[in-house]
Design a protein around this motif. Structure first.
Motif, PDB file in Angstrom:
ATOM      1  N   LYS A  93       3.344   5.034  23.279  1.00  0.00           N
ATOM      2  CA  LYS A  93       3.721   3.625  23.578  1.00  0.00           C
ATOM      3  C   LYS A  93       3.043   2.425  22.675  1.00  0.00           C
ATOM      4  O   LYS A  93       3.623   1.487  22.545  1.00  0.00           O
ATOM      5  CB  LYS A  93       3.415   3.311  25.041  1.00  0.00           C
ATOM      6  N   GLN A 132      -8.190  12.607  25.632  1.00  0.00           N
ATOM      7  CA  GLN A 132      -8.459  12.947  27.095  1.00  0.00           C
ATOM      8  C   GLN A 132      -8.181  14.473  27.395  1.00  0.00           C
ATOM      9  O   GLN A 132      -7.296  15.101  26.592  1.00  0.00           O
ATOM     10  CB  GLN A 132      -7.592  12.053  27.811  1.00  0.00           C
ATOM     11  N   PRO A 144      -1.458  15.469  30.472  1.00  0.00           N
ATOM     12  CA  PRO A 144      -2.665  14.639  30.369  1.00  0.00           C
ATOM     13  C   PRO A 144      -3.235  14.454  31.897  1.00  0.00           C
ATOM     14  O   PRO A 144      -2.536  14.431  33.008  1.00  0.00           O
ATOM     15  CB  PRO A 144      -2.269  13.146  30.031  1.00  0.00           C
ATOM     16  N   HIS A 191      -5.503   8.632  33.891  1.00  0.00           N
ATOM     17  CA  HIS A 191      -6.381   7.827  33.180  1.00  0.00           C
ATOM     18  C   HIS A 191      -7.752   7.898  33.966  1.00  0.00           C
ATOM     19  O   HIS A 191      -8.807   7.638  33.152  1.00  0.00           O
ATOM     20  CB  HIS A 191      -5.666   6.375  33.003  1.00  0.00           C
ATOM     21  N   GLN A 213      -5.113  -1.176  29.422  1.00  0.00           N
ATOM     22  CA  GLN A 213      -3.935  -0.256  29.032  1.00  0.00           C
ATOM     23  C   GLN A 213      -3.206  -0.784  27.784  1.00  0.00           C
ATOM     24  O   GLN A 213      -3.097  -2.116  27.681  1.00  0.00           O
ATOM     25  CB  GLN A 213      -3.076  -0.563  30.543  1.00  0.00           C
ATOM     26  N   VAL A 214      -2.571   0.118  27.197  1.00  0.00           N
ATOM     27  CA  VAL A 214      -2.072  -0.109  25.942  1.00  0.00           C
ATOM     28  C   VAL A 214      -0.784  -1.193  26.033  1.00  0.00           C
ATOM     29  O   VAL A 214      -0.372  -1.705  25.158  1.00  0.00           O
ATOM     30  CB  VAL A 214      -1.572   1.207  25.449  1.00  0.00           C
ATOM     31  N   LYS A 219       6.527  -1.327  30.943  1.00  0.00           N
ATOM     32  CA  LYS A 219       6.834   0.167  31.435  1.00  0.00           C
ATOM     33  C   LYS A 219       8.134   0.665  31.546  1.00  0.00           C
ATOM     34  O   LYS A 219       8.205   1.799  31.267  1.00  0.00           O
ATOM     35  CB  LYS A 219       6.445  -0.401  33.267  1.00  0.00           C
TER      36      LYS A 219
HETATM   37  P1  UTP Z   1       1.001   4.314  33.577  1.00  0.00           P
HETATM   38  O1  UTP Z   1       0.566   4.911  34.618  1.00  0.00           O
HETATM   39  O2  UTP Z   1       1.924   3.151  33.335  1.00  0.00           O
HETATM   40  O3  UTP Z   1       1.788   5.763  32.664  1.00  0.00           O
HETATM   41  O4  UTP Z   1      -0.387   4.296  32.522  1.00  0.00           O
HETATM   42  P2  UTP Z   1       2.611   5.712  31.095  1.00  0.00           P
HETATM   43  O5  UTP Z   1       2.162   7.081  30.830  1.00  0.00           O
HETATM   44  O6  UTP Z   1       2.218   4.630  30.284  1.00  0.00           O
HETATM   45  O7  UTP Z   1       3.814   5.434  31.732  1.00  0.00           O
HETATM   46  P3  UTP Z   1       4.819   6.406  32.359  1.00  0.00           P
HETATM   47  O8  UTP Z   1       4.436   6.374  34.018  1.00  0.00           O
HETATM   48  O9  UTP Z   1       4.836   8.010  31.952  1.00  0.00           O
HETATM   49  O10 UTP Z   1       6.368   5.841  32.195  1.00  0.00           O
HETATM   50  C1  UTP Z   1      -1.035   3.082  32.445  1.00  0.00           C
HETATM   51  C2  UTP Z   1      -1.943   3.042  31.377  1.00  0.00           C
HETATM   52  O11 UTP Z   1      -2.741   4.336  31.396  1.00  0.00           O
HETATM   53  C3  UTP Z   1      -2.722   5.106  30.335  1.00  0.00           C
HETATM   54  C4  UTP Z   1      -1.316   4.793  29.645  1.00  0.00           C
HETATM   55  O12 UTP Z   1      -1.375   5.081  28.136  1.00  0.00           O
HETATM   56  C5  UTP Z   1      -1.220   3.387  29.919  1.00  0.00           C
HETATM   57  O13 UTP Z   1      -2.127   2.545  28.966  1.00  0.00           O
HETATM   58  N1  UTP Z   1      -2.919   6.555  30.694  1.00  0.00           N
HETATM   59  C6  UTP Z   1      -2.087   7.077  31.729  1.00  0.00           C
HETATM   60  C7  UTP Z   1      -3.582   7.420  30.145  1.00  0.00           C
HETATM   61  O14 UTP Z   1      -4.207   7.026  28.977  1.00  0.00           O
HETATM   62  N2  UTP Z   1      -3.762   8.511  30.301  1.00  0.00           N
HETATM   63  C8  UTP Z   1      -2.822   9.064  31.315  1.00  0.00           C
HETATM   64  O15 UTP Z   1      -3.040  10.351  31.727  1.00  0.00           O
HETATM   65  C9  UTP Z   1      -2.206   8.392  31.954  1.00  0.00           C
END
Ligand code: UTP
Length: 457
Positions: A113, A181, A206, A209, A237-238, A388
């Motif tokens: 992303k 991770q 994964p 977070h 968050q990225v 998102k």
């Molecule tokens: P989101 O919960 O919005 O998930 O992550 P996502 O992967 O970006 O998008 P969806 O839900 O699959 O559409 C919020 C932040 O947490 C990071 C994401 O990269 C984002 O910055 N994240 C999420 C992780 O680093 N690791 C994870 O296992 C989940």
């Protein structure tokens, strides 16, 4: 091989053990290597408590509104917090971790992303914008500001290659690091059997977070930060390019509260907005996910008409390093959540229906475990516009509009006439704050097309 299959059997994974035994050669080796890398005691505990012998979910304690430091409304409080945060930066007490391990399923972009082109004029990527913010902060405060990215096995190589291709976006390569991770296997909802995505591949994803703590521990990131005397880790968050890395006001508010963990919140736009809210639950600070907030609380309003549960979490946190170390070492236990998901598996009969349980840990679950927390509000239009979805709310279109609107406000605050809907992009190295523009843009500037304010030469 027989030692491995014995271990799998002892862990209640007879089916997987049989699959390993039924294979041979390279295919068997590949599957065996993945099995050997599993944290079997953890997987066994999760399967036992959350699938095979699942108890009803524990009841929430009583949900009450959060106590929030409303920095957005208090110029004096903001100035004080900012001064404290700026000093912490100058004293080299701060590091930034960008959470970039997610799968970005909703956006549907075929790459990590962070590589998504978001700059309204330049199409700069999310990674480029965050890296520029880190560079600007290092320059302005003369600090090291270590910059770490949390990736996951599926996107780590692409992320590293992207940073290398772009010469680390001008940052010294020795000051940017990645750590990967962990992953957890998806399991069969009925039996708890670990699923395979292909004959030689487990269905891994994964670990959420919340995996940041274990991953920072394994990769020795926390030890490195300790050696450097860093005690504040800001995580972001990225997918939110409006967030300022190492925001001095947030860091200052976190330090002034002597918090072990802080959360940046913004006002929800409507009761229905799909955003977790900060609350106190059973007397502890906690995030209540929008799916868990009872309807009558979601819609509750105060005497002044405002939402009672208005404090939406941006997912931005400050962590005290020693608190993070206690979680990483297992001294403090972060819970896991189960989610029923559709996962591609080797013996899949119905390609639509949820067929698997995934386990994930969430960062915000650390909040109730902290001795002290701070919940800090900032103006939404200044700090929060996540990407998102591909379309609609929280999409690239809404995010770019918010970036342009903020840039326009900063210019207008410095005397420039900005037409409605102007396409304006300010590089973080040009300005991270309206005050940074002071005396640097001519007030008679005419904006009659897209404008980009680049970093100073
Ligand atoms: P989101 O919960 O919005 O998930 O992550 P996502 O992967 O970006 O998008 P969806 O839900 O699959 O559409 C919020 C932040 O947490 C990071 C994401 O990269 C984002 O910055 N994240 C999420 C992780 O680093 N690791 C994870 O296992 C989940």
């Amino acid at each position: 091989m027989s030692e491995l299959t014995d271990q799998l059997e002892a862990a209640g994974q007879q089916r997987l053990a049989a699959s390993v035994q039924a294979l041979s050669g390279e295919v068997q080796n590949r599957l065996a290597m993945q099995c050997a890398a599993l944290d079997l005691p953890l997987v066994t505990r999760l399967v036992q408590t959350m699938v095979r012998d699942r108890q009803p979910d524990a009841q929430h304690g009583e949900i009450r509104p959060a106590v929030v430091d409303r920095l957005a409304d208090h110029p004096d409080g903001r100035a004080e917090a900012r001064a404290v945060g700026e000093q912490a930066l100058r004293d080299n007490r701060v590091a930034v971790v960008l959470l970039a391990g997610g799968q970005g399923t909703r956006l549907g972009f075929d790459a990590p992303k962070g590589m998504f082109p978001i700059g309204p004029v330049t199409m700069h990527s999310l990674f480029a914008i965050h890296a520029a913010g880190v560079g600007a902060t290092r320059r302005d405060y003369g600090c090291d500001l270590p910059f770490w990215l949390m990736t996951s096995p599926g996107n780590d190589a692409d992320t590293v290659a992207f940073f290398e291709k772009h010469a680390m976006f001008g940052l010294d390569p020795r000051t940017v690091g990645t750590f990967v991770q962990g992953t957890l296997p998806a399991v069969d909802p009925a039996t708890g059997d670990i699923l395979r995505a292909a004959p030689d591949q487990l269905a891994l994803s994964p670990d959420g977070h919340g995996g940041i703590f274990r991953a920072m521990g394994h990769a020795a990131v926390l030890g490195d930060l300790e050696e450097r005397g860093i005690d504040v880790i800001m995580t972001m968050q990225v997918d939110n390019p409006l967030m300022r890395p190492a925001d001095p006001e947030l860091i200052g508010a976190h330090l002034m509260a002597q918090a072990e963990m802080s959360t940046l919140v913004v006002a929800k736009t409507s009761p229905e907005e799909r955003m977790g809210v900060m609350a106190t639950v059973g007397g502890r600070t906690a995030l209540v996910e929008y799916t868990d907030l009872p309807k009558q609380l979601e819609e509750a309003r105060d005497a002044d008409g405002g939402l009672t549960y208005w404090a939406g979490s941006t997912g931005v946190h400050c962590l005290d390093r020693s608190f993070a170390m206690r979680i990483a070492s297992g001294q403090i236990d972060l819970p896991f959540h189960r989610a029923e998901k559709k996962v591609a598996t080797v013996d899949d009969s119905d390609p639509q229906a949820p067929n698997a349980i995934k386990f994930e840990a969430f960062m915000f679950d650390a909040l109730p475990l902290a001795a002290r927390t701070a919940t800090v509000e900032m103006a939404r239009a200044e700090r929060f516009a996540p990407v998102k979805n591909a379309e609609g709310p929280d999409s690239p279109d809404t995010c770019r509009a918010a970036m342009c609107a903020r840039a326009g406000r900063w210019l207008a605050a410095n005397g420039v006439t900005v037409p409605d809907g102007a396409v304006v992009e300010i590089d973080p190295r040009f300005a991270q704050d309206p005050a940074d523009l002071h005396g640097r843009v001519p007030t008679d500037l005419v904006i009659d097309g897209p404008v980009y304010f680049p970093p100073p030469a």
